[in-house]
Write an enzyme that holds these catalytic residues in place. Structure first.
Site, short mmCIF file in Angstrom:
data_model
loop_
_atom_site.label_atom_id
_atom_site.label_comp_id
_atom_site.label_asym_id
_atom_site.label_seq_id
_atom_site.Cartn_x
_atom_site.Cartn_y
_atom_site.Cartn_z
N LEU A 264 0.71 -1.26 -0.03
CA LEU A 264 -0.35 0.12 0.01
C LEU A 264 0.72 1.21 -0.17
O LEU A 264 1.93 1.39 0.74
CB LEU A 264 -0.99 0.27 1.06
CG LEU A 264 -2.15 -1.15 1.27
CD1 LEU A 264 -2.89 -1.51 2.25
CD2 LEU A 264 -2.35 -1.98 0.35
N ASP A 265 0.54 2.00 -0.82
CA ASP A 265 0.95 2.95 -1.14
C ASP A 265 1.09 4.36 -0.40
O ASP A 265 -0.08 4.82 0.42
CB ASP A 265 1.78 3.53 -2.79
CG ASP A 265 2.07 4.80 -2.59
OD1 ASP A 265 3.39 4.93 -2.96
OD2 ASP A 265 1.25 6.04 -3.39
N VAL A 267 1.21 5.25 2.97
CA VAL A 267 0.14 5.37 3.76
C VAL A 267 -0.25 6.24 4.97
O VAL A 267 -1.39 6.85 5.25
CB VAL A 267 0.37 3.96 4.45
CG1 VAL A 267 0.03 2.32 3.46
CG2 VAL A 267 1.18 3.90 5.19
N GLU A 302 3.91 1.37 3.03
CA GLU A 302 5.07 2.05 2.59
C GLU A 302 4.91 3.19 3.55
O GLU A 302 3.47 3.92 3.13
CB GLU A 302 5.18 2.48 0.88
CG GLU A 302 6.34 3.47 0.79
CD GLU A 302 6.41 4.70 -0.32
OE1 GLU A 302 7.44 5.55 -0.89
OE2 GLU A 302 5.18 5.10 -0.76
N PHE A 329 17.15 3.27 5.79
CA PHE A 329 18.11 1.80 5.42
C PHE A 329 18.26 2.44 4.23
O PHE A 329 20.35 2.50 4.45
CB PHE A 329 17.83 0.38 6.19
CG PHE A 329 18.73 -0.29 5.60
CD1 PHE A 329 19.59 -0.82 6.74
CD2 PHE A 329 18.95 -0.51 4.53
CE1 PHE A 329 20.26 -2.01 6.77
CE2 PHE A 329 19.90 -1.42 4.14
CZ PHE A 329 20.93 -2.28 4.83
N HIS A 395 11.24 1.62 -7.28
CA HIS A 395 11.48 2.23 -8.31
C HIS A 395 12.11 3.83 -7.64
O HIS A 395 12.07 5.38 -8.47
CB HIS A 395 9.83 2.40 -9.09
CG HIS A 395 9.56 2.86 -7.91
ND1 HIS A 395 8.85 1.80 -6.75
CD2 HIS A 395 8.74 4.25 -7.58
CE1 HIS A 395 8.23 2.62 -5.98
NE2 HIS A 395 8.20 3.81 -6.95
N ASP A 396 11.30 4.44 -6.44
CA ASP A 396 10.93 5.39 -6.03
C ASP A 396 12.23 6.38 -6.59
O ASP A 396 13.02 7.62 -6.81
CB ASP A 396 10.39 5.98 -4.77
CG ASP A 396 9.16 6.21 -4.60
OD1 ASP A 396 8.85 6.36 -5.62
OD2 ASP A 396 8.79 5.83 -3.66
N VAL A 398 15.51 5.94 -7.24
CA VAL A 398 16.10 5.74 -8.77
C VAL A 398 15.16 6.89 -9.45
O VAL A 398 15.75 7.75 -10.00
CB VAL A 398 16.13 4.57 -9.45
CG1 VAL A 398 16.48 5.15 -11.46
CG2 VAL A 398 16.64 3.71 -8.20
#
Length: 614
Positions: A264-265, A267, A302, A329, A395-396, A398
């Protein structure tokens, strides 16, 4: 149908065993709702309580294109459409999820602690850019050793090129990827290969182009401001039906598509002050489904919050999420590798922060953050390692760079191996981003394909404005241009060329160790220590699980460092050394070593164990 009964029914069009279409749509703003398909006259829906409208009919068949007339206006696509064969501006396509012949009856979702996750974007992972293209690569992924793929969002978006976070129909499956049937086929094929499927979902906002939900009901609220405008309505007036819409969405992916886990993106951008948070409600309903089906399903979040409430069990006052991404991290790892300390990276002190994340998961656990200008986070004591997912790239981090450079373009080959080892040696669940395992040089840039010219231009200008201060590095790539998308494809032919072939073997070795060595597999935080030597840019991580003791030396500096193995009575066996010539490194480390000094090559990780599980 009673209110309680409607809360247990998936919205949209479903088909029963007799082939009858059952239609449920929430449209409290309308005085009349009709189903329109083909050349037939519209069918009236029956108005129920709380703004729900229902219809049962044999006239609508799978494959028919349909829409809803609201007070004679439309037709509009179904808010809970499963398929948009003609894109976001077209009619919905009736789809019967029960028609697929599943062969995964014996499939068992791996334990969360055993997940080795591979994040990918459907459109750029293969030349085909489809679910079928991914299915063709499952043999490769199985040989690599990953046992879970995480697919970036597939809900229908405008055009054919998008990261997926601009989806406007949460129930749909992108038509250019293969639609709902293509996703079912891929999940079934993954399970046959022993690979779980994680699906990335966005519940904090919807995209702009083709979004019709507000025409139907009160899906959004001005009660809160978000980066995308009005918030999804999880706790304001009319929110019960909105919560029903998203809860049933989560259950649909598990039940009808056999998805194993949802990611879940963002949140932290979900605004909900209800007594039962929407995430907790999804947790509770997911557990009910699991008791019915016998299948285990995970919920991963996330979030930009170091708040253990999200990953604590419901019975302990938490929301019950199974795991969370740990960006800190990653941030500490990047700074440790010598990359720039700008923006949110400015809060991290390289190896000191990384060692803290090894020990505590969160770097900021109640201490002052200069970037945020306040104390931030809380202690994660007692939370097991398998509730945290870590990575050296995704993905984020980068794609949110102006030029979308992967780590392979930012650090040396030796440092890339060290970063990979740092992830796999952690007590957390590892995640890879597609192509990193062969040191893919192509960027992963931000791309969209909005068909609305004004919106496309707004995105283009917004991207340039975001990076205006970085003009010395060049122009921000045009997110609307097809070339930006094409540049972001991974290059499969590289896996047979050096040094990419060697990097791929190196990743396979680490994944094998992660699966076979008890300490690395355990995700145990209690038996871990991480000593940091800031001036030497060195971290020594020790992990103990049952009878096995592992020591990992991480040298982030550009000079050799002398380190010492403990316990004179033990013989230490090498598990892996990134500097070994077999990995194109400069120096092969001893296969066995006694207590005493060992010279660590620059930019390298070496791992020794007192007992090897072969």
């Amino acid at each position: 149908m009673s209110y309680e009964a409607m809360m247990g029914v998936r919205p949209g069009v479903t088909f029963n065993d007799r082939g009858e279409a059952n239609v449920l749509v929430w449209a409290p703003k309308a005085e009349k709702v009709q189903l329109k398909f083909g050349d037939s006259l519209p069918l009236d829906l029956e108005k129920g309580a709380y703004g729900f409208w229902t219809l049962e009919t044999f006239a609508l068949r799978p494959g028919d294109k349909y829409g809803f007339l609201l007070d004679d206006q439309g037709p509009l696509p179904d808010p809970a459409t499963l398929h948009q064969p003609d894109g976001v501006h077209g009619l919905s396509g009736a789809f019967d999820v029960r028609k697929f012949s599943w062969t995964d009856g014996q499939w068992k979702n791996p334990a969360m602690k055993d997940y080795i996750i591979y994040e990918l974007h459907t459109g750029t992972f293969t030349p085909e850019g489809t679910f079928a293209g991914i299915a063709e690569k499952l043999g490769y992924l199985a040989e690599l050793g990953v046992n879970a793929i995480e697919i970036m969002p597939v809900s229908q978006f405008a055009g054919e090129r998008n990261w997926g976070y601009d989806g406007v129909f949460p129930y749909s499956v992108q038509n250019s990827y293969g639609g709902p049937g293509g996703l079912q086929y891929l999940v079934n094929a993954c399970h046959e290969r022993g690979i779980a499927v994680v699906l990335d979902l966005v519940y904090n906002h919807l995209g702009p182009e083709g979004n019709v939900l507000e025409r139907f009901g009160h899906y959004f609220t001005a009660k809160y401001n978000t980066p995308w405008g009005e918030a999804v309505n999880f706790d304001d007036a009319w929110s019960d039906a909105v919560r029903h819409y998203f809860v049933q969405n989560a259950l649909m992916w598990f039940r009808d598509f056999h998805i194993d886990a949802l990611r879940l993106d963002a949140v932290h951008a979900i605004k909900d002050f209800s007594p039962v948070h929407i995430l907790q409600e999804i947790r509770e309903k997911t557990d009910e489904l699991a008791r019915e089906t016998g299948r285990e399903h995970y919920l991963i979040v996330e979030m930009d919050l170091n708040d253990t409430r999200f990953v604590k069990p419901v019975e302990s006052g938490g929301y019950g999420m199974d795991a969370q991404w740990v960006d800190e991290f990653h941030h500490a790892l990047r700074v440790s590798s010598g990359q720039e300390r700008t923006g949110y990276y400015s809060d991290f002190d390289g190896v000191a922060s990384l060692a803290k994340s090894y020990r505590d998961a969160y770097v900021y656990d109640g201490i002052y953050s200069d970037h945020r200008k306040r104390k931030f986070g809380m202690k994660a004591d007692g939370i097991p390692g398998h509730r945290f997912i870590v990575f050296s790239q995704n993905h984020d981090h980068v794609g949110n760079r102006m030029l979308g450079e992967r780590t392979s373009r930012l650090v040396s080959f030796e440092m890339q191996k060290l970063l990979a080892g740092a992830v796999f040696a952690s007590p957390f669940v590892p995640l890879l981003f597609m192509g990193e395992e062969w040191s893919e040089p192509n960027p992963f840039q931000y791309f969209v394909s909005h068909t609305d010219p004004e919106l496309a231009e707004a995105v283009r200008k917004g991207r340039k404005k975001e990076f205006a201060a970085f003009h010395l590095e060049g122009e921000a790539p045009d997110p609307v241009a097809a070339a930006t998308f094409e540049r972001s494809r991974v290059q499969w032919h590289l896996i047979d060329r050096e040094p990419h072939r060697t990097m791929l073997r190196y990743y396979r070795k680490w994944i094998g160790l992660r699966k076979t060595q008890p300490v690395l597999k355990a995700c145990d935080r209690e038996g871990l220590s991480a000593d940091v030597f800031e001036e030497k840019e060195l971290i020594i991580v020790e992990r103990v699980w049952e009878r096995q003791h592992v020591v990992a030396f991480l040298n982030f500096s550009k000079t050799p460092r002398e380190v010492s193995l403990p316990f004179a009575h033990l013989t230490w066996h090498k598990l892996i050394a990134s500097s070994d010539t077999v990995w194109n490194g400069p120096q092969t480390m001893p296969e066995k070593a006694e207590a005493g000094p060992v010279i660590m090559p620059p930019e390298s990780i070496t791992v020794y164990a007192n007992i090897i599980n072969s």
